[in-house]
Design an enzyme around this catalytic site. Sequence first.
Site, mmCIF file in Angstrom:
data_model
loop_
_atom_site.group_PDB
_atom_site.id
_atom_site.type_symbol
_atom_site.label_atom_id
_atom_site.label_comp_id
_atom_site.label_asym_id
_atom_site.label_seq_id
_atom_site.Cartn_x
_atom_site.Cartn_y
_atom_site.Cartn_z
ATOM 1 C CB CYS A 136 -0.974 -0.055 1.168
ATOM 2 S SG CYS A 136 -2.387 1.058 0.994
ATOM 3 C CD GLU A 159 -0.404 -5.753 5.835
ATOM 4 O OE1 GLU A 159 -0.904 -4.616 5.912
ATOM 5 O OE2 GLU A 159 -0.034 -6.268 4.752
ATOM 6 C CG HIS A 197 -3.167 -3.802 3.433
ATOM 7 N ND1 HIS A 197 -2.232 -3.121 4.178
ATOM 8 C CD2 HIS A 197 -3.852 -2.861 2.729
ATOM 9 C CE1 HIS A 197 -2.345 -1.823 3.949
ATOM 10 N NE2 HIS A 197 -3.321 -1.637 3.068
#
Length: 228
Positions: free
Chosen positions: A86, A197, A195
Amino acid sequence: MKFAVVVFPGSNCDVDMYHAISDELGEEVEYVWHDVDCLDDFDAILLPGGFSYGDYLRSGAIARFSNVMKAIKKAADEGKPILGVCNGFQILLEAGLLPGAMRRNNTLTFICRPIKLRVENNETMFTSQYEQGEVITIPIAHGEGNYYCDEQTLQQLIANNQIVFRYEGENPNGSLFNIAGIVNEKGNVLGMMPHPERAVHELLGGADGLKLFQSIVTYWRDAHVVTT
């Protein structure tokens, strides 16, 4: 293996990134403040999402001048895995470590929801644990994720197989050629808007992002662990 999570003023996904490495991978990880000038002790560098320096001027435009960027460029030149997610992707673009630029979403709104991605290249150090063409679900959360480059650069990305992830079905932000993530020519610097994660455990709604981090560890072990 030792990971660095680089923290800029305004980063807000650094904790998620840290716990993905620590809790789900079980690997060593440290936060690194943006003013350090050496990353030699780390095997992989992670640039998390957020709003570095408030995203003034442009997303990532000020962060590219942070002291740590010299060390990140050195690590990239040495072939270490560099992942920008991002805002981290935006910083890599502004720093010239990846080609192209980011524009505002074509909806002119901030978008935050899960999205389908297709794995376009599973022969990188970030994607070896995926199947070629695998469709995965990863969250996005951005207002400026509309990737753009000129036609010559796009053709180079295609020819060099540098497009790693593309939006599948729906393009949420107007990104050129449905591009969601690219690598540099050497293949050790990955920038992506979604994302991973935030998708490392089923309790989070899915674990499709975990394979990306597992791929990094697999690459590192294959390259550094001597079999006797």
